[in-house]
Write an enzyme that holds these catalytic residues in place. Structure first.
Site, PDB file in Angstrom:
ATOM      1  N   ARG A   1       0.833  -1.212   0.000  1.00  0.00           N
ATOM      2  CA  ARG A   1       0.000   0.000   0.000  1.00  0.00           C
ATOM      3  C   ARG A   1       0.864   1.257   0.000  1.00  0.00           C
ATOM      4  O   ARG A   1       0.487   2.273  -0.586  1.00  0.00           O
ATOM      5  CB  ARG A   1      -0.917   0.008   1.229  1.00  0.00           C
ATOM      6  CG  ARG A   1      -2.026  -1.030   1.166  1.00  0.00           C
ATOM      7  CD  ARG A   1      -2.951  -0.899   2.376  1.00  0.00           C
ATOM      8  NE  ARG A   1      -3.987  -1.926   2.376  1.00  0.00           N
ATOM      9  CZ  ARG A   1      -5.170  -1.817   1.795  1.00  0.00           C
ATOM     10  NH1 ARG A   1      -5.455  -0.692   1.147  1.00  0.00           N
ATOM     11  NH2 ARG A   1      -6.057  -2.789   1.846  1.00  0.00           N
TER      12      ARG A   1
ATOM     13  N   HIS B   1     -18.811  -0.063   2.250  1.00  0.00           N
ATOM     14  CA  HIS B   1     -17.711  -0.947   1.863  1.00  0.00           C
ATOM     15  C   HIS B   1     -17.679  -0.920   0.340  1.00  0.00           C
ATOM     16  O   HIS B   1     -18.296  -1.762  -0.322  1.00  0.00           O
ATOM     17  CB  HIS B   1     -17.945  -2.370   2.371  1.00  0.00           C
ATOM     18  CG  HIS B   1     -18.050  -2.481   3.859  1.00  0.00           C
ATOM     19  ND1 HIS B   1     -17.014  -2.930   4.648  1.00  0.00           N
ATOM     20  CD2 HIS B   1     -19.057  -2.183   4.709  1.00  0.00           C
ATOM     21  CE1 HIS B   1     -17.383  -2.926   5.925  1.00  0.00           C
ATOM     22  NE2 HIS B   1     -18.628  -2.476   5.981  1.00  0.00           N
TER      23      HIS B   1
ATOM     24  N   CYS C   1     -15.578  -1.682  -1.864  1.00  0.00           N
ATOM     25  CA  CYS C   1     -14.996  -2.816  -2.597  1.00  0.00           C
ATOM     26  C   CYS C   1     -16.010  -3.928  -2.821  1.00  0.00           C
ATOM     27  O   CYS C   1     -15.839  -4.774  -3.691  1.00  0.00           O
ATOM     28  CB  CYS C   1     -13.790  -3.366  -1.850  1.00  0.00           C
ATOM     29  SG  CYS C   1     -12.447  -2.191  -1.780  1.00  0.00           S
TER      30      CYS C   1
ATOM     31  N   GLU D   1      -0.914  -8.467   4.340  1.00  0.00           N
ATOM     32  CA  GLU D   1      -2.319  -8.553   4.726  1.00  0.00           C
ATOM     33  C   GLU D   1      -2.873  -9.915   4.320  1.00  0.00           C
ATOM     34  O   GLU D   1      -2.677 -10.357   3.194  1.00  0.00           O
ATOM     35  CB  GLU D   1      -3.143  -7.456   4.048  1.00  0.00           C
ATOM     36  CG  GLU D   1      -2.694  -6.052   4.412  1.00  0.00           C
ATOM     37  CD  GLU D   1      -3.523  -4.994   3.705  1.00  0.00           C
ATOM     38  OE1 GLU D   1      -4.635  -5.320   3.239  1.00  0.00           O
ATOM     39  OE2 GLU D   1      -3.053  -3.847   3.614  1.00  0.00           O
TER      40      GLU D   1
END
Length: 688
Positions: free
Chosen positions: A335, A654, A656, A364
């Site tokens: 990121r 959310h 995504c 992650e």
């Protein structure tokens, strides 16, 4: 007109048709031929005769006119030319009395049946005449008039209509040129009727409600190709008018969504525009964007499968153990280094771009089921298009981004943006990108990458209207220059030279050799404006756009792109701006709620009552984009989940997963207030 393949090898082929083959509705006993009027009937005369016939029930005079006017091409011209003796030979004026044609056809379907049958009989006689040479302008006028006959809405007349279309389709290119320019002069209503009539003809020939009404498909295989070519004439005419007479979407035939599209595509791939095999892909303007998306995706899937299979074969041939990951384009990014990592990964895995995309964020845990991929796109686009990044300039007046003209040593990041757009198309991701329409026109120039590496890419013909879409104030100033009535040279004191600021330094560029010494005058100002526009939209950003173009086509290298209009590429990349919140309501899924729950009923009452701007903000808040995928709201897979752990009772998005988390609300007013605060104060992503 070069993209219109001929239907018949011999354009002078005799068009013969037996009257006995026609349905009983169009067969009438021969009627006495009345005397041909020496002068064309006026609209007033015709309407007076019509009123008398309706009042008295005596249709003799009206019947005589229809019999005479439609008996042959000669009589058609005598009846409907503005001046029966004049020779009209221009593309801009058909010489036809449009008002009389409209009046006669508007009244026709309300006349007694024997009059309507007489008209069809006359048309049959006209079409049965032998072709003895090139068509005259009077012949073209007759075709132009007959094409507008509303009787061809009726399936019992389709045999006659098909022969009319065939004769028009087999005209030579020069004659088509005249027809195209005459068609563009029709009223919007008449033009739309012609398009709808032809689309209905094609649909009913493909899927007839009563198959017994038509000849066997094997004996009339020329029906649909003839109709498609006449539709191509109308489409060309529509594109010549600004603004167009009808939206380009009015040419879509949704019936084609139900045929074997890939067979059509493969036929076109094999035979191109050859007249030996017909394919609807020869006429892509009739194929809907939804159908084109299916073609592109299936073509993409076939390429993905082919590449993945080759990777598997290579592994096995080297006696290596196959790994399922080799079937995907696997992106591992940090990121904190999103752009550089993405660029490195895509550069290293250039051969895998057509594989299915999977994204992993380093450090992650998480399995990419689509959410991580969308998050990667969202974050990357936001970072690249941020003003501080310097790759694109945001123009507030036009609400769009354009390529920065600053020169640099490496244009690989522009290639990255092109790859992202290509991956979005192939992986059905909608991107929140604001490019002007001109960008997509350039992206299809040419539609496929030329084999000659020296051929320029991304260069297209641009006008001041294209510039207006990006820099409206500058375009307005240039338009004022074009219309200025004073002495341009003395009052403006400009030369064929432009100035641009680059990193705080003003640089000058000549628009033509020696441009700094050539004054802009009343005589050459149009050239100046055109060169200035071309410089801004083509030359000054050539390297940036070429990298962007190559990135997009490195993923979307497919002949399927040749089926697309620039507007359709934009919709595939960014989605459609047309919102239908009722459709979203019908397709929404619920988790923890039922659609009859009070909170859900409050929610939809509020959202459906929102103005368009707030509805767009809500969509952006929950999905990351205020636009709709090609398949409509249903393709969003929108979900509303119950959230009882929130402390501030604000909705949570959310993006995504296209998911909205709503806590229960006790009043509609409270829900509306919290919803407006939520969508106005957040970009929607990362709130949870």
């Amino acid at each position: 007109m070069r993209d219109l393949p001929p239907i018949c090898l011999d354009v002078r082929q005799k068009q013969r048709m037996s009257v006995e083959a026609l349905s009983s509705e169009v067969k009438v006993p021969p009627l006495p031929e009345p005397t041909l009027p020496s002068q064309p009937k006026t609209v007033k005369d015709f309407e007076e005769d019509l009123e008398k016939a309706e009042a008295t029930g005596n249709w003799k005079t009206v019947h005589a006119f229809y019999i005479t006017a439609f008996d042959s091409f000669t009589e058609l011209n005598t009846a409907f030319k503005k001046d029966a003796t004049a020779s009209f030979n221009t593309i801009e004026d058909s010489g036809v009395n449009a008002n009389l044609v409209n009046a006669v056809f508007d009244a026709l379907l309300n006349t007694p049946q024997d009059i309507q049958k007489s008209v069809l009989k006359g048309i049959i006689n006209s079409l049965l005449q032998e072709w003895k040479g090139p068509r005259t302008k009077d012949d073209l006028r007759a075709y132009f008039i007959l094409l507008q006959n509303p009787q061809f809405n009726i399936t019992s007349t389709y045999v006659i209509y098909a022969h009319l279309l065939r004769q028009i389709a087999t005209l030579v290119e020069a004659d088509h040129h005249f027809l195209v320019h005459w068609l563009k002069k029709l009223s919007q209503k008449k033009f739309k009727q012609l398009v709808e009539r032809l689309l209905q003809f094609v649909s009913l020939r493909l899927f007839p409600a009563k198959p017994e009404e038509f000849p066997p498909l094997t004996k009339c295989s020329w029906w649909i190709p003839s109709a498609a070519k006449v539709l191509a004439l109308l489409n060309t005419a529509n594109n010549l008018v600004h603004p167009p007479l009808v939206p380009y979407t009015d040419f879509y035939n949704s019936t084609l969504d139900h045929i074997d599209l890939m067979e059509e595509y493969h036929t076109w791939q094999s035979f191109g525009n050859s007249h030996s095999r017909f394919s609807f892909c020869q006429y892509p303007f009739v194929i809907s964007i939804a159908a084109k998306k299916i073609i592109i995706q299936r073509d993409s899937e076939q390429q993905m499968i082919s590449i993945a299979r080759q990777s598997l074969v290579d592994k096995v041939s080297r006696r290596q153990r196959p790994d399922m990951n080799m079937l995907f384009l696997n992106m591992k990014v940090r990121r904190t280094h999103l752009v550089s990592d993405s660029l490195d990964e895509l550069t290293r895995k250039r051969a895998d771009l057509k594989k299915k995309l999977k994204v992993t964020f380093v450090g992650e845990a998480g399995l990419d089921m689509g959410g991580l991929t969308k998050e990667w796109f969202l974050l990357l686009i936001r970072q690249i298009f941020h003003p501080d990044y310097g790759m694109f300039t945001y123009h507030k007046d036009s609400h769009c981004h354009w390529f920065s003209s600053f020169k640099c040593d490496n244009y690989s990041e522009f290639r990255l943006v092109g790859i992202l757009m290509g991956l979005a198309v192939y992986n059905s991701i909608t991107l929140d990108i604001r490019f002007p329409p001109c960008c997509y026109k350039k992206l299809l120039s040419p539609p496929v990458v030329p084999s000659d590496q020296s051929t320029p890419v991304g260069i297209c013909s641009v006008t001041i209207d294209d510039l207006c879409q990006i820099m409206p104030e500058l375009a307005h100033g240039l338009k004022e220059l074009l219309s200025y009535e004073g002495n341009v040279e003395e009052d403006f004191y400009s030369t064929f030279q432009v100035f641009q600021e680059e990193f705080g330094v003003i640089k000058s560029y000549n628009l033509k050799p020696g441009g700094d010494k050539i004054p802009v005058t009343n005589q050459n100002r149009r050239e100046y404006v055109q060169l200035y526009t071309d410089f801004l939209l083509n030359k000054s950003i050539y390297k940036q756009f070429a990298a962007f173009y190559c990135g997009f086509h490195s993923v979307c290298a497919s002949n399927a792109l040749m089926l697309l209009r620039p507007e359709e590429v934009e919709i595939l990349v960014c989605g459609s701006p047309e919102l239908d919140m009722h459709a979203l309501q019908r397709s929404t899924q619920y988790d923890g709620y039922a659609k009859t729950d009070l909170t859900i009923r409050y929610f939809w009452d509020v959202v459906l009552g929102f103005p368009l701007e707030l509805q767009k903000k809500l969509l952006h808040f929950t999905t990351g984009s205020d636009r709709v995928p090609v398949g409509g709201m249903a393709d969003l897979n929108f979900k509303i989940s119950k959230n009882e752990t929130s402390t501030n009772w604000l909705p949570v998005a959310h993006t995504c997963f296209n998911q909205l988390c709503l806590p229960p609300y006790k009043s509609k007013k409270d829900l509306k207030q919290k919803l407006i605060i939520g969508i106005s104060n957040s970009e929607g992503f990362g709130l949870e």
